[in-house]
Design a protein around this motif. Structure first.
Motif, mmCIF file in Angstrom:
data_model
loop_
_atom_site.group_PDB
_atom_site.id
_atom_site.type_symbol
_atom_site.label_atom_id
_atom_site.label_comp_id
_atom_site.label_asym_id
_atom_site.label_seq_id
_atom_site.Cartn_x
_atom_site.Cartn_y
_atom_site.Cartn_z
ATOM 1 N N ILE A 76 0.837 -1.202 0.000
ATOM 2 C CA ILE A 76 0.000 0.000 0.000
ATOM 3 C C ILE A 76 0.872 1.252 0.000
ATOM 4 O O ILE A 76 0.608 2.222 -0.723
ATOM 5 C CB ILE A 76 -0.947 -0.017 1.210
ATOM 6 C CG1 ILE A 76 -2.045 -1.071 1.011
ATOM 7 C CG2 ILE A 76 -1.572 1.365 1.444
ATOM 8 C CD1 ILE A 76 -2.918 -1.274 2.218
ATOM 9 N N VAL A 101 -5.628 4.716 3.457
ATOM 10 C CA VAL A 101 -6.043 3.444 2.849
ATOM 11 C C VAL A 101 -5.976 2.319 3.868
ATOM 12 O O VAL A 101 -6.888 1.485 3.962
ATOM 13 C CB VAL A 101 -5.162 3.115 1.629
ATOM 14 C CG1 VAL A 101 -5.501 1.732 1.080
ATOM 15 C CG2 VAL A 101 -5.347 4.168 0.550
ATOM 16 N N VAL A 218 -4.984 -2.900 -2.189
ATOM 17 C CA VAL A 218 -5.882 -1.743 -2.172
ATOM 18 C C VAL A 218 -7.293 -2.129 -2.580
ATOM 19 O O VAL A 218 -8.238 -1.351 -2.410
ATOM 20 C CB VAL A 218 -5.368 -0.608 -3.080
ATOM 21 C CG1 VAL A 218 -4.023 -0.106 -2.597
ATOM 22 C CG2 VAL A 218 -5.263 -1.069 -4.527
#
Length: 424
Positions: A76, A101, A218
């Motif tokens: 990420i 995220v 993600v």
């Protein structure tokens, strides 16, 4: 009656008794002292925990721990660097984006520090950012996980308040985005002013490779949030999806965890979730005492003397939230404050969801401040920056956070608009 409970609780807390035990004992002492039935404690505890929604808490904690162990966090970070790393203050923005995220999967600020902290601090310092600044930014960005869905604190607070968990999670998205943008603006200004951050050459091949490697990672928040807000799955079912998805990615795609790791992480998550839910159970007994003693009505009367506008009411409550959040565990703080102050806020014209999310945003500040901020000490440990120096470096970020809190209080649409858009 309420003051007796609060006094006993404060005394036990000062004696370093665990908060859940202190809260339970203070409820028992109060009920016994005023000759009320002790059976109300067991009844209220059993009722408070008998909720399908609360199964989401251990599941989201487990998903976050699988991410940390399974290599999703590093991927990420690499993806965020490929997207925003070339902007002024680049790696600082990567820090913010990756925490945003990651928070969209784990719901835990401490997990963000433990997982992303070493990566972000190392990357920032290697590019010319001072270590205290890097640690301070990492500290504050970790609190995004408390606002961004699926925040564990929002789930517990909404369930305790009898509000829609899905709507409350949607309400946290607006303040989370606002805080992330505010931090990015400050990071840009200070990086340009002081020359932080080395300029790196852009490589299309490297960026494409980083994004491709991170696609499975993600994808988790996209699947979770889309399913939850579209109504296809409940928050609890979304938590189950999060565990299943992260387990597949970490175990089959990345091949970085095995069966023994899953067993170990499941036990660890159960212990952590148990401590959170135990506080919820004993807080229900305290809620019974507050209700019998009419404390919410008393609080409403006191607040009305200072001017009954929704904004002023929230600003006064914000001071209480921040102070209490600095002194005790924020889950326990939320569960004690909701039954007392939420009725007073609603009486002053504040929307229940606006109150809940504003309270969570204020309490999240306590995670990053002394004397008991868990994220503060975790960031100091990870960064090897002494706590006093880290607090000094974080002062500008605290100021940014306070500005965001004032905006949330002044503009309810920051909370209510995502609720209307995402929970149709």
């Amino acid at each position: 009656m309420s003051y007796t409970l609060i006094a006993v609780f404060a005394l036990l807390a000062l004696l370093d008794v665990p908060l859940s035990v202190a809260l339970g004992l203070s409820s028992v002492v109060t009920l016994w002292w005023f000759d009320l039935p002790l059976s109300m404690i067991t009844q209220s505890m059993a009722t408070s925990i008998n909720s399908f929604l609360l199964i989401a808490v251990p599941l989201f904690i487990l998903a976050g721990q699988i991410m940390e162990r399974g290599g999703l966090s590093e991927r990420i970070f690499d993806a965020a660097e490929a997207l925003v790393g070339r902007l002024p203050g680049g790696v600082g923005h990567v820090n913010i984006a990756s925490s945003f995220v990651f928070g969209g999967i784990s719901g835990s600020s401490v997990a963000d520090i433990a997982s992303l902290g070493p990566i972000t601090i190392r990357s920032m310092t290697s590019r010319g950012y001072p270590r205290p600044y890097s640690a301070a930014l990492t500290l504050i960005t970790s609190t995004l996980a408390t606002l961004v869905p699926p925040s564990i604190l929002i789930i517990v607070a909404a369930a305790s308040a009898g509000q829609s968990v899905g709507a409350a999670l949607a309400g946290g998205l607006g303040p989370g985005i606002l805080l992330a943008v505010a931090l990015a603006i400050y990071n840009t200004i200070i990086s340009r002013k002081k020359g932080y951050g080395a300029i790196t050459n852009f490589s299309m091949r490297h960026s494409a490779r980083s994004l491709f490697r991170a696609l499975p990672s993600v994808g988790a928040p996209i699947i979770i949030l889309t399913g939850m807000f579209s109504g296809v799955v409940t928050p609890t079912e979304a938590a189950g999806l999060a565990v299943l998805y992260t387990m597949i990615v970490a175990g089959i795609v990345h091949r970085e965890i095995g069966f023994k790791d899953v067993v170990e992480l499941t036990i660890s998550s159960g212990r952590l979730a148990g401590s959170v839910l135990l506080i919820l159970m004993v807080a229900s007994a305290a809620t019974f005492v507050f209700t019998v003693d009419l404390l919410p009505q008393k609080a409403s009367g006191v607040l009305s003397t200072f001017g009954g506008s929704p904004f002023m009411t929230l600003m006064l409550m914000g001071l209480i939230f921040i102070i209490v959040g600095m002194l005790m565990d924020i889950v326990a703080a939320a569960l004690m404050l909701i039954p007392v102050l939420m009725p007073a806020a609603v009486a002053a014209g504040v929307e229940p969801m606006h109150f809940l999310i504003y309270m969570v945003a204020c309490l999240a500040v306590g995670l990053a401040t002394p004397p008991v901020g868990t994220c503060l000490f975790a960031a100091a440990y990870v960064s090897k920056v002494p706590t006093p120096r880290l607090v000094a470096a974080a002062m500008p970020f605290y100021a940014v956070n306070l500005v965001v809190l004032v905006m949330i209080a002044a503009f309810p649409e920051i909370v209510m608009l995502p609720i209307r858009w995402l929970t149709l």
